[in-house]
Design an enzyme around this catalytic site. Structure first.
Site, PDB file in Angstrom:
ATOM      1  N   SER A 183     -31.046  -8.773-113.710  1.00  0.00           N
ATOM      2  CA  SER A 183     -31.762  -8.820-112.433  1.00  0.00           C
ATOM      3  C   SER A 183     -33.088  -9.523-112.671  1.00  0.00           C
ATOM      4  O   SER A 183     -33.436  -9.881-113.797  1.00  0.00           O
ATOM      5  CB  SER A 183     -32.008  -7.406-111.923  1.00  0.00           C
ATOM      6  OG  SER A 183     -32.998  -6.803-112.725  1.00  0.00           O
ATOM      7  N   LYS A 184     -33.834  -9.673-111.581  1.00  0.00           N
ATOM      8  CA  LYS A 184     -35.116 -10.390-111.668  1.00  0.00           C
ATOM      9  C   LYS A 184     -36.072  -9.718-112.654  1.00  0.00           C
ATOM     10  O   LYS A 184     -36.989 -10.349-113.164  1.00  0.00           O
ATOM     11  CB  LYS A 184     -35.758 -10.478-110.290  1.00  0.00           C
ATOM     12  CG  LYS A 184     -34.954 -11.375-109.359  1.00  0.00           C
ATOM     13  CD  LYS A 184     -35.862 -12.200-108.456  1.00  0.00           C
ATOM     14  CE  LYS A 184     -35.108 -13.326-107.777  1.00  0.00           C
ATOM     15  NZ  LYS A 184     -34.537 -12.983-106.497  1.00  0.00           N
ATOM     16  N   ARG A 185     -35.875  -8.406-112.892  1.00  0.00           N
ATOM     17  CA  ARG A 185     -36.746  -7.720-113.834  1.00  0.00           C
ATOM     18  C   ARG A 185     -36.567  -8.269-115.261  1.00  0.00           C
ATOM     19  O   ARG A 185     -37.454  -8.238-116.079  1.00  0.00           O
ATOM     20  CB  ARG A 185     -36.440  -6.226-113.839  1.00  0.00           C
ATOM     21  CG  ARG A 185     -37.412  -5.411-113.023  1.00  0.00           C
ATOM     22  CD  ARG A 185     -37.072  -3.947-113.109  1.00  0.00           C
ATOM     23  NE  ARG A 185     -35.689  -3.713-112.700  1.00  0.00           N
ATOM     24  CZ  ARG A 185     -34.776  -3.104-113.436  1.00  0.00           C
ATOM     25  NH1 ARG A 185     -35.089  -2.635-114.624  1.00  0.00           N
ATOM     26  NH2 ARG A 185     -33.549  -2.935-112.994  1.00  0.00           N
ATOM     27  N   ASP A 186     -35.362  -8.744-115.550  1.00  0.00           N
ATOM     28  CA  ASP A 186     -35.082  -9.253-116.898  1.00  0.00           C
ATOM     29  C   ASP A 186     -35.597 -10.682-117.081  1.00  0.00           C
ATOM     30  O   ASP A 186     -35.862 -11.113-118.200  1.00  0.00           O
ATOM     31  CB  ASP A 186     -33.574  -9.240-117.154  1.00  0.00           C
ATOM     32  CG  ASP A 186     -32.999  -7.852-116.983  1.00  0.00           C
ATOM     33  OD1 ASP A 186     -33.398  -6.970-117.754  1.00  0.00           O
ATOM     34  OD2 ASP A 186     -32.175  -7.641-116.073  1.00  0.00           O
TER      35      ASP A 186
END
Ligand code: GLU
Length: 476
Positions: free
Chosen positions: A238-241
């Site tokens: 996800s964008k967190r990664d």
């Protein structure tokens, strides 16, 4: 031997996801390795999402990543006649049929299946009715009611599905529009695709598609399903990664050759080699060495790969990708010898082009502020005398030659009984606002004599310095 033909078949959704970019890369590598053909097909049957802008995003992303295609782009929206002809043939030959069950009837059956805790599959009410085209209908494919469907996948190995799990699925909707699982078989056949390499999320589709090949009497291509790309926590990336849209990496200052190298290593390996030129990738790439298990996205590794590619690049090749970052920061940067030298000295220490552009600031702008810690540490003792003598010397040097700078600094250190750092650090602070910079003589030469004089005089005006060096302890 038949020529290998691979394809990339994106749906224009407005982004090119990292996973899809990797799919494109693997297909491109296969085609290049085997002297084959790489086909681009735009799956634009969703008219709302398939805007010209979204199609352009895909073309731009592929171009940036450096994946050139040999045929296409073909557009599904332009191939409706082929899909209808194939559906008509399947109906005529008894492999597909028209179904008149209404949405209301189907929904009632679905609810009943849920109530009875059964999987909701179409009950084949219309399968043997031989309905004509007069009334509203969908077209369904006749699936074998028992037995199993076996896929011999090039990456996953043997994947078997019980046919009882699959129903007579719809190939043409009631408005006549064909569904993806049907179009894709007609397309891959017409485009003579020999190897379909795509994400593992398509695995269940492949089992359905195999029955279209069977019904049409066609030999299916070979399939390879790529493992997913997961985040560090092993959940879907996800964008967190990290950024999930390929083109974000362009804006973040990554080089396309670094992205190719990094994406190739997501799920594929070649011994313990990490860095590859394109030629090495093309020579080494095989589906046999693609891992069947999921790949983990690692931002640190991407940064390391990018830094390595920047370090290896010829300065000339970094000019074009770097210039927009310099200009965006308002620097008066021009292509030329000076920029090549700036790149050459920053190349070893930059992780991204953004990082390089930030580091290049000192060559285009005088410091707006001075780092407090650096000032406290180095702006004392003989610093004023050092800077005054440096400016006086610079004024006699016209033009200033880089090779004269170190001898001057060394000579001054000797005359004043100072260490080299006691000369270089105050100069660095005056020129860059901090005590870190590339080698001092290159920094001075690249900033240029007149600008160096101006910056040192400005620092002498703006930064308080003890007038009498005897008042303070000399730094070590
Ligand atoms: N259009 C599909 C997608 O973007 C890919 C279909 C395929 O590769 O067969 O996921």
């Amino acid at each position: 031997m038949t020529t290998m033909r691979t394809r990339f078949a994106p749906s224009p959704t407005g982004v090119l996801h990292l996973g899809n970019a990797r799919t494109a890369l693997f297909n491109w590598l296969l085609a290049r390795r085997h002297g084959g053909v790489f086909v681009l097909r735009i799956e634009d049957t969703d008219r709302e999402r398939s805007t010209p802008e979204n199609i352009q995003i895909i073309l731009d992303a592929l171009q940036w990543l450096g994946l050139d295609f040999d045929e296409g782009p073909f557009f599904q929206s332009e191939r409706m006649a082929q899909y209808h002809a194939a559906a008509d043939r399947l109906i005529a030959e008894g492999h597909a049929y028209r179904c008149r069950c209404t949405p209301v009837e189907l929904e009632a059956k679905r609810q009943q299946a849920i109530a009875e805790k059964r999987k909701s599959l179409y009950d084949r009410t219309c399968r043997e009715k031989n309905y004509g085209p007069e009334q509203p209908h969908v077209v369904r494919l006749k699936m074998p009611p028992d037995g199993s469907t076996v896929l011999d996948d090039l990456i996953k190995g043997r994947v078997e599905v019980n046919n009882a799990e699959m129903d007579d699925w719809i190939i043409l909707r009631s408005d006549g529009s064909p569904v993806y699982n049907f179009c894709v078989v007609i397309d891959d056949t017409d485009m003579r695709i020999t190897h379909v390499v795509r994400g593992e999320d398509h695995l269940t589709n492949t089992h359905k598609q195999l029955h279209v090949y069977r019904a049409l009497g066609l030999e299916p291509p070979r399939f390879g399903h790529l493992p997913l790309i997961l985040g560090k926590d092993r959940a879907k990336m996800s964008k967190r990664d990290g950024a999930t849209d390929l083109l974000d990496y362009q804006e973040l200052g990554y080089l396309p050759q670094a992205m190719r190298n990094f994406l190739a290593r997501l799920g594929w390996s070649h011994g313990d080699q990490e860095l590859f030129t394109d030629d090495e990738l093309i020579k080494a790439f095989t589906l046999e060495t693609v891992s069947a298990s999921n790949a983990i996205f690692d931002q640190d590794k991407l940064n390391w790969t990018n830094a390595s590619k920047i370090r290896e690049a010829e300065p000339r090749d970094l000019v074009e990708p770097l210039l927009p970052f310099l200009r965006e920061r308002g620097y008066a940067a021009e292509d030329g010898e000076r920029l090549l030298e700036i790149i050459a000295i920053l190349r070893d220490r930059s992780t991204t082009l953004v990082d390089m552009a930030d580091r290049a600031r000192m060559f285009y702008c005088a410091p707006e502020k001075y780092d407090e810690k650096a000032v406290k540490k180095h702006w004392k003792g003989e610093a004023r005398a050092v800077l005054e003598r440096f400016v006086a010397w610079l004024k006699t040097q016209d033009p200033l030659r880089q090779e004269d700078i170190m001898p001057f600094i060394e000579g001054l250190a000797q005359q004043m009984s100072l260490q080299l750092g006691q000369i270089a650090q105050p100069i660095r602070i005056a020129l860059t606002g901090s005590s870190a910079s590339p080698p001092i003589e290159a920094t001075i030469a690249l900033i240029g004599r007149d600008e160096v004089i101006a910056r040192v005089e400005k620092a002498l005006r703006e930064l308080p310095l003890p007038q009498d060096p005897a008042d303070v302890t000399t730094p070590k």
